[in-house]
Design a protein around this motif. Structure first.
Motif, short mmCIF file in Angstrom:
data_model
loop_
_atom_site.label_atom_id
_atom_site.label_comp_id
_atom_site.label_asym_id
_atom_site.label_seq_id
_atom_site.Cartn_x
_atom_site.Cartn_y
_atom_site.Cartn_z
N PRO A 36 -7.57 -9.33 48.70
CA PRO A 36 -6.89 -8.36 49.57
C PRO A 36 -6.94 -6.93 49.05
O PRO A 36 -6.95 -5.98 49.84
N LEU A 37 -6.96 -6.78 47.71
CA LEU A 37 -7.01 -5.43 47.16
C LEU A 37 -8.29 -4.72 47.58
O LEU A 37 -8.28 -3.55 47.99
N SER A 38 -9.41 -5.43 47.48
CA SER A 38 -10.68 -4.84 47.91
C SER A 38 -10.70 -4.65 49.42
O SER A 38 -11.26 -3.67 49.93
N GLN A 39 -10.07 -5.61 50.15
CA GLN A 39 -10.00 -5.46 51.61
C GLN A 39 -9.13 -4.27 52.00
O GLN A 39 -9.44 -3.54 52.96
N PHE A 40 -8.03 -4.07 51.24
CA PHE A 40 -7.20 -2.89 51.46
C PHE A 40 -8.03 -1.63 51.31
O PHE A 40 -7.97 -0.71 52.13
N ALA A 41 -8.79 -1.59 50.23
CA ALA A 41 -9.59 -0.41 49.95
C ALA A 41 -10.58 -0.16 51.08
O ALA A 41 -10.70 0.97 51.59
N GLN A 42 -11.28 -1.22 51.50
CA GLN A 42 -12.27 -1.06 52.57
C GLN A 42 -11.60 -0.69 53.88
O GLN A 42 -12.10 0.17 54.63
N ALA A 43 -10.46 -1.33 54.17
CA ALA A 43 -9.76 -1.05 55.42
C ALA A 43 -9.26 0.40 55.45
O ALA A 43 -9.38 1.08 56.47
N PHE A 44 -8.72 0.88 54.33
CA PHE A 44 -8.22 2.25 54.30
C PHE A 44 -9.36 3.25 54.38
O PHE A 44 -9.22 4.33 54.98
N ASN A 88 -14.26 -6.69 42.06
CA ASN A 88 -14.89 -7.88 41.48
C ASN A 88 -14.69 -7.90 39.97
O ASN A 88 -14.44 -8.96 39.37
N PHE A 89 -14.80 -6.73 39.37
CA PHE A 89 -14.57 -6.64 37.93
C PHE A 89 -13.13 -7.01 37.58
O PHE A 89 -12.87 -7.77 36.63
N ILE A 90 -12.19 -6.49 38.39
CA ILE A 90 -10.78 -6.82 38.14
C ILE A 90 -10.55 -8.32 38.34
O ILE A 90 -9.81 -8.97 37.58
N SER A 92 -4.33 -6.63 37.64
CA SER A 92 -4.59 -6.10 38.98
C SER A 92 -4.02 -4.71 39.17
O SER A 92 -4.53 -3.91 39.96
N PHE A 93 -2.94 -4.38 38.45
CA PHE A 93 -2.33 -3.07 38.57
C PHE A 93 -3.32 -1.97 38.20
O PHE A 93 -3.36 -0.91 38.83
N VAL A 94 -4.12 -2.24 37.18
CA VAL A 94 -5.14 -1.26 36.78
C VAL A 94 -6.10 -1.01 37.95
O VAL A 94 -6.47 0.14 38.25
N GLY A 95 -6.53 -2.10 38.60
CA GLY A 95 -7.44 -1.95 39.73
C GLY A 95 -6.82 -1.17 40.88
O GLY A 95 -7.49 -0.36 41.54
N MET A 96 -5.53 -1.39 41.13
CA MET A 96 -4.87 -0.68 42.24
C MET A 96 -4.79 0.81 41.97
O MET A 96 -4.99 1.63 42.87
N VAL A 97 -4.51 1.19 40.72
CA VAL A 97 -4.46 2.61 40.38
C VAL A 97 -5.82 3.26 40.59
O VAL A 97 -5.94 4.35 41.19
N LEU A 98 -6.88 2.61 40.10
CA LEU A 98 -8.23 3.14 40.28
C LEU A 98 -8.59 3.23 41.77
O LEU A 98 -9.24 4.18 42.21
N MET A 99 -8.17 2.23 42.53
CA MET A 99 -8.46 2.22 43.96
C MET A 99 -7.82 3.40 44.67
O MET A 99 -8.43 4.07 45.51
#
Length: 644
Positions: A336-344, A295-297, A214-221
């Motif tokens: 939540p990571l994708s929701q964070f991204a959408q919310a931000f 979704n990929f992550i 998930s860390f990889v996804g957060m960096v990309l996000m």
């Protein structure tokens, strides 16, 4: 803003051009956005709704806790069921037993958890929807009130379409973002923390595996968010430019047609539309990457958990139910990571909209109204026992006599260029004053200053000896009736347009006013008469609209009358009828008549001849002709043109 004719209106048109070239816009594009400061303003604005928002967020957090506990109970149910699967004992399969009571108990707990989750989520959504719409409603109210407090010079540099965009598109963006993102952020945080706690509770090794992926996804996000932020700002600005251009081109559609300006208008629109497309495409594309990425992550996390979980299960380190629980926790953790991204992303759009809305609300207003100053001045005069001044103030509270004085008035739309340099004049109640001069001499500007639409740079204007700066603007406006070059007819019946804001007007008064201006026959010929609705489909001519606005001024019956080329849109015969009505209307009233056709103001008590912001001649028609000066040249040039 029909009163802003003359220099002010011309400046607005040229500065805004095809949409938005005002200083405010260019500054907004160039300077970087302070996200924290803007969102801080929005939070402060919403503080009155803080208790309800806290309740909603608590409910959202509780619903998320119920959601997080569910997979752990599902793990227990899975383990109970696996006890009943065949097991190999001494090489022979032996059936186990399933504790149906335990399975039923866990099933009821799961039902209770998910019902609680649904109920709390519903209540939270209802509260947040109510709050966000209240915030949007309050913002629209504040913008509407702000419009009335802004000086006309603000609209000299900003197009009306851009203001409309702020009260519609930008406020809607703020409302939608608060409703969709604020609750989502809280539930996402709760879901992320809760999932993480439950994952560590079940197995540390599998949790570290999920975190690494998930860390990889957060960096990309974070990279995508940083790239997309500026495009959301550009999108809101481009939307305001596009709306401003469309509003101006639509309102001036006939001029565009008459001057064959369609191609230029289309090219300008395409420029703004392309800018809106590019910023919108980039912002939506980048934000659209969030969901596929997460979704990929999430799917990658499934693979990692399954591989590591299988190895641990083979070693007997974990039960099969742990793998089932982790499969669900991975989804709850990455969601939540994708929701964070959408919310931000939504918050960035909200910040862009908030910057425009709060920037508008923070614009410099007209000088403070003089309610307190007016009252204290009256008390001061009363203490001095100056009965004349007390009477003047008392009458202004009801109806002014109509004495007007300009005392060394100075004014400029910009500080570096004075339009009115040193204007002085004394007008007695009941006099008819004509103001003439070439275009740009400052005639309409003087009327705008008299009405306190603009603040003076120097000097003073008094009504009945009382400075207008010591009187509330509403009281100043109440002493005037105005008929301008630009007619204004709103969506409503003919009767409502004539009466407008004047209380206690009888039908007979409305009919009499229309008869005075020669409009009654036309109105009575309509199927619904005075109840005929006026809207975009109404076929009133420009002259009929002008007659309607003159009837409106008659109904208002104010002590001071302003006629700014009031007969400019009517034919000669109608003009004669209006002149007769105006002669009756001006009896007992102070009248200011701005006219280019000098033949219409021969009977004025005084004619003020203006040029380049100063009075260069004054007197009656005969006195000015006898002087053979600037006025005589103007009059003779018009007469010779008519003869030719």
């Amino acid at each position: 803003m029909s009163q802003a004719t003359g220099h002010g209106a011309t400046k607005r048109t040229t500065s805004s051009g095809g949409g938005m070239h005002g200083p405010g816009m260019s500054a907004a594009v160039e300077k970087p956005d302070n996200f924290n400061e803007i969102m801080g303003k929005l939070v402060a604005y919403c503080k009155r709704y803080a208790p309800a928002m806290i309740v909603a967020l608590i409910l959202g957090a509780l619903s998320t806790v119920f959601q997080v506990v569910g997979p752990d109970q599902l793990k227990n149910m899975t383990n109970e069921i696996t006890k009943g699967l065949p097991a190999m004992v001494q090489g022979k399969p032996v059936l186990g037993s399933i504790d149906l009571d335990a399975v039923t108990r866990i099933g009821l707990i799961l039902v209770a958890l998910y019902v609680g989750y649904a109920l709390f989520s519903y209540v939270q959504s209802w509260i947040m929807a109510t709050i966000t719409q209240r915030v949007a409603q309050r913002l629209r109210d504040d913008i509407s009130k702000k419009i009335n407090r802004l000086p006309l010079k603000y609209f000299d540099k900003v197009s009306y379409g851009d203001v409309l965009s702020r009260i519609t598109n930008d406020v809607d963006a703020i409302g939608q973002t608060l409703g969709q993102s604020l609750g989502s952020l809280v539930t996402s945080v709760t879901l992320l923390v809760g999932s993480l706690v439950m994952m560590f509770y079940n197995n540390v090794i599998m949790t570290l595996t999920a975190l690494g992926i998930s860390f990889v996804g957060m960096v990309l996000m974070m990279v995508i968010m940083k790239l997309s932020q500026r495009y959301f700002v550009q999108q809101q600005l481009a939307l305001g430019q596009t709306n401003g251009h469309v509003e101006e081109m639509y309102s001036g559609h006939m001029i565009v047609k008459a001057y064959s300006g369609e191609q230029e208008s289309i090219e300008q629109f395409e420029k703004y539309n392309t800018s809106l497309y590019e910023s919108g495409w980039k912002s939506q594309f980048l934000s659209g990457l969030m969901m596929p990425l997460m979704n990929f992550i999430g799917n990658l996390g499934y693979v990692g958990v399954c591989v590591v979980g299988a190895a641990l299960a083979m070693n007997g380190s974990i039960e099969f139910g742990v793998i089932v629980a982790f499969m669900m926790y991975i989804r709850l953790f990455t969601q939540p990571l994708s929701q964070f991204a959408q919310a931000f992303q939504n918050l960035q759009r909200c910040a862009a909209a908030s910057e425009r809305v709060f920037g508008f609300l923070e614009e410099d207003e007209m000088s403070a109204d003089a309610e307190g100053a007016f009252a204290s001045k009256r008390m001061e005069i009363a203490r001095r026992s100056n009965s004349a001044e007390v009477e003047a103030y008392a009458k202004l509270g009801d109806r002014a006599r109509g004495d007007v004085e300009f005392n060394h008035v100075k004014f400029g739309y910009t500080p570096e260029k004075m339009v009115i340099k040193d204007f002085s004049a004394q007008i007695k109640a009941g006099q008819k004053i004509a103001i003439v001069g070439p275009t740009g001499a400052g005639k309409t500007t003087m009327v705008n200053l008299l009405m306190r639409f603009y603040d003076l740079n120097g000097g003073e204007i008094s009504i009945d000896g009382v400075p207008t700066t010591s009187i509330p603007r509403s009281e100043v406006h109440r002493q005037f009736s105005m008929v301008l070059q630009d007619t204004w007819v709103f969506d409503g019946s003919i009767r409502e347009n004539i009466v407008y804001a004047t209380p206690n007007v009888s039908d007979e008064q409305v009919c009499e006013a229309c008869r005075s201006v020669g409009l009654s026959k036309f109105i009575e010929s309509l199927p619904e008469g005075y109840d005929t609705k006026l809207d975009d489909k109404s076929s009133l001519s420009a002259g009929q609209k002008q007659l309607l606005t003159i009837a409106r001024a008659m109904i208002q019956d104010a002590p001071i009358l302003i006629l700014d080329e009031a007969t400019s849109s009517v034919d000669t015969r109608t003009e004669e009828l209006i002149q007769q009505a105006m002669d009756q209307l001006t009896v007992g009233r102070t009248s200011f008549v701005i006219a280019h056709r000098l033949s219409t103001i021969k009977n004025a008590d005084m004619i003020l001849v203006m040029n380049e912001g100063d009075i260069i001649e004054r007197g009656t028609h005969e006195e000015l002709l006898a002087a053979n000066g600037f006025y005589a040249d103007l009059y003779n040039s018009q007469f010779s043109t008519l003869v030719a």
